[in-house]
Design an enzyme around this catalytic site. Structure first.
Site, PDB file in Angstrom:
ATOM      1  N   VAL A   1       0.836  -1.210   0.000  1.00  0.00           N
ATOM      2  CA  VAL A   1       0.000   0.000   0.000  1.00  0.00           C
ATOM      3  C   VAL A   1       0.872   1.263   0.000  1.00  0.00           C
ATOM      4  CG1 VAL A   1      -1.822   1.260   1.215  1.00  0.00           C
ATOM      5  CG2 VAL A   1      -1.856  -1.236   1.180  1.00  0.00           C
TER       6      VAL A   1
ATOM      7  N   GLU B   1      -9.851   5.916   5.959  1.00  0.00           N
ATOM      8  CA  GLU B   1     -10.739   5.361   4.921  1.00  0.00           C
ATOM      9  C   GLU B   1     -10.231   4.022   4.379  1.00  0.00           C
ATOM     10  OE1 GLU B   1     -13.898   6.767   3.411  1.00  0.00           O
ATOM     11  OE2 GLU B   1     -13.701   4.607   3.220  1.00  0.00           O
TER      12      GLU B   1
ATOM     13  N   ILE C   1     -13.351   1.184  -1.372  1.00  0.00           N
ATOM     14  CA  ILE C   1     -14.761   1.600  -1.229  1.00  0.00           C
ATOM     15  C   ILE C   1     -14.839   2.739  -0.192  1.00  0.00           C
ATOM     16  CG2 ILE C   1     -17.103   0.852  -0.660  1.00  0.00           C
ATOM     17  CD1 ILE C   1     -16.209  -2.026  -1.073  1.00  0.00           C
TER      18      ILE C   1
ATOM     19  N   GLU D   1      -2.809 -10.549   3.799  1.00  0.00           N
ATOM     20  CA  GLU D   1      -2.003  -9.971   4.867  1.00  0.00           C
ATOM     21  C   GLU D   1      -0.631 -10.645   4.901  1.00  0.00           C
ATOM     22  OE1 GLU D   1      -3.316  -7.396   7.018  1.00  0.00           O
ATOM     23  OE2 GLU D   1      -4.534  -7.511   5.223  1.00  0.00           O
TER      24      GLU D   1
ATOM     25  N   LYS E   1     -12.461  -5.131  10.724  1.00  0.00           N
ATOM     26  CA  LYS E   1     -13.210  -4.193   9.878  1.00  0.00           C
ATOM     27  C   LYS E   1     -14.655  -4.037  10.349  1.00  0.00           C
ATOM     28  CE  LYS E   1     -10.192  -5.048   5.931  1.00  0.00           C
ATOM     29  NZ  LYS E   1      -9.938  -5.928   4.776  1.00  0.00           N
TER      30      LYS E   1
ATOM     31  N   GLY F   1      -5.837  -4.742  -2.432  1.00  0.00           N
ATOM     32  CA  GLY F   1      -4.946  -4.510  -3.577  1.00  0.00           C
ATOM     33  C   GLY F   1      -4.284  -3.158  -3.474  1.00  0.00           C
TER      34      GLY F   1
ATOM     35  N   LYS G   1      -5.901  -1.379   9.735  1.00  0.00           N
ATOM     36  CA  LYS G   1      -7.151  -1.742  10.435  1.00  0.00           C
ATOM     37  C   LYS G   1      -6.906  -2.310  11.821  1.00  0.00           C
ATOM     38  CE  LYS G   1      -5.792  -4.609   7.123  1.00  0.00           C
ATOM     39  NZ  LYS G   1      -6.017  -5.222   5.857  1.00  0.00           N
TER      40      LYS G   1
ATOM     41  N   GLY H   1      -1.043  -9.320  -4.009  1.00  0.00           N
ATOM     42  CA  GLY H   1      -0.942  -8.265  -2.980  1.00  0.00           C
ATOM     43  C   GLY H   1      -2.232  -8.085  -2.206  1.00  0.00           C
TER      44      GLY H   1
HETATM   45  N1  HSE Z   1      -5.881  -8.673   3.359  1.00  0.00           N
HETATM   46  C1  HSE Z   1      -6.897  -7.693   3.197  1.00  0.00           C
HETATM   47  C2  HSE Z   1      -7.991  -8.287   2.330  1.00  0.00           C
HETATM   48  C3  HSE Z   1      -6.312  -6.463   2.590  1.00  0.00           C
HETATM   49  O1  HSE Z   1      -7.753  -9.312   1.687  1.00  0.00           O
HETATM   50  O2  HSE Z   1      -9.091  -7.767   2.292  1.00  0.00           O
HETATM   51  C4  HSE Z   1      -7.250  -5.281   2.556  1.00  0.00           C
HETATM   52  O3  HSE Z   1      -7.595  -4.842   3.831  1.00  0.00           O
END
Ligand code: HSE
Length: 410
Positions: free
Chosen positions: A12, A124, A131, A185, A200, A299, A100, A182
């Protein structure tokens, strides 16, 4: 020219420099300014990167440079990200994050510190990748009473489940692909065991309640037990299996049922059709009555784009003030005990005698809907809604035989 720093130059963090380069004109239009990445903090060097000369290994270089107005924290993990973020906020720098784990655990302190210092703490990118659901829940639903959230909140597992469903692909192979892309985690157990989705849904629930629940109070179930037989059963039932993070909020009594588990989702619900790396978040309130957000949930570029959108909000002043929140750590009893929540279940049991097993199941569950087309040696049925603790008691001791699978319905 506004100078920023990126701390953590992984998937990221690396994407942020690219988004800034690609969207240079749009950023100028929105903010009247250009963004310069002055420093990149990482343990590694990046000799082949065009940003090689910005790499530093000591956070105090960033902290002590008054030109740096915004720190983009894309390190992941609680520490040292928490310490660095607090120090930056205390030094009067805004912080923008995709982390997160940090927001779900220490968001309360970070937001309070930002407020104290008259700067922003924005996140965000911490849920739903590209999103804009944090903006949406905070602003568009500002005067509404969101009572239900159901989300496919993890791109990696949705990618895996989609490939398993459509191509009968092998779990381990698809996970490797998701890692290469990518999405996953650093430790993909956080994805497949539901921990990422748990963080989340805790964040999304906090946005509409201001209560940050303890992650360890959230029932969280792995998706690694989902098999092709489950996928096939869901299709015969008229739906599919998705890993959902859900929240049912009782604003009146200040309580919430929050949980993450593989779930049978009927085809009649748009969430069932959210495939690949996409995330879908269904929001319900008595007023808005069904609303859905959809987009790439993981991603490099979508997530980096969400980070940059926060940077732009701070610079343009559009939305940054509105997105400031006053969370508090929720009391222990904010999250309802999972055992008290009622679900209908899909159940598959190995049996030599279908009739006998169904008779026993009817004695336990009352009315059941028998699923046609079961694999040989099995019986499958859908129960009426029953409290989780009562369902557990019914299956304990093996009275119903060998339960191959039990999956909750949405
Ligand atoms: N590993 C997380 C996913 C990355 O696959 O959603 C995005 O938060």
């Amino acid at each position: 020219m506004t100078h920023i720093a990126i701390i953590g130059f992984g998937v990221v963090g690396g994407g942020i420099t690219e988004v800034i380069r690609l969207n240079k004109k749009a950023i100028l239009r929105a903010t009247g300014d250009e963004i310069n990445v002055k420093y990149i903090l990482d343990l590694r060097d990046f000799p082949d990167s065009p940003y090689a000369d910005r790499v530093v290994h000591d956070f105090s270089v960033i902290l002590n440079d008054p030109e740096v107005k915004i720190v983009c924290e894309t390190m992941g993990g609680v520490n040292p990200a928490f310490d660095y973020s607090m120090q930056a906020l205390r030094a009067g720098k805004s912080v923008v994050t995709s982390n997160k784990e940090l927001v779900a655990n220490r968001g309360v302190e970070l937001m309070a510190e930002a407020k104290k210092n008259g700067v922003s703490y924005m996140f965000e990118a911490s849920a739903g990748g590209g999103i804009p659901e944090i903006r949406s829940l905070r602003t568009s639903f500002g005067g509404d009473t969101v009572s239900e959230i159901d989300g496919i909140l993890n791109g990696t597992t949705n990618y895996i489940l989609t490939k398993m469903k459509n191509e009968g692909a092998d779990f381990a192979d698809v996970l490797k692909e998701a890692q290469k892309l990518g999405y996953a985690e650093a430790n993909p157990a956080a994805d497949v065991d539901g921990i990422d989705a748990q963080r989340k849904i805790v964040i999304l629930t906090a946005i509409v309640t201001n209560q940050l629940a303890s992650c360890d109070k959230v029932y969280t179930e792995t998706m690694t037990k989902i098999t092709p037989a489950d996928m096939d059963a869901a299709a015969r039932w008229g739906g599919t299996v998705k890993l959902l993070g859900s929240s049912r909020i009782d604003h009146e009594n200040g309580k919430a049922a929050i949980y993450v588990c593989p779930t049978f989702v009927p085809n009649s619900c748009p969430i069932a059709h959210v495939d690949d790396v996409y995330n879908g978040i269904r929001v319900n309130s008595p007023v808005t009555n069904d609303y859905m957000l959809y987009g790439r949930g993981a991603g490099r570029m979508p997530t980096a784009g969400a980070v940059v959108s926060d940077v732009v909000s701070i610079l343009s002043g559009v939305g940054a003030k509105e997105l400031a929140m006053d969370w508090e750590h929720a009391e222990d009893d904010f999250v309802l005990p999972f055992g008290d929540i009622s679900f209908a279940y899909y159940v598959r049991i190995s049996t030599d005698s279908v009739d006998e097993t169904l008779e026993k199941a009817r004695l336990v569950f009352g009315e059941i809907e028998v699923l046609a087309g079961s694999p040989a040696g099995c019986v499958e049925f859908i129960t009426a809604k029953i409290a989780e603790k009562d369902a557990n008691a019914a299956f304990e001791g093996g009275a119903l035989g060998e339960v191959q699978s039990r999956i909750r319905l949405m």
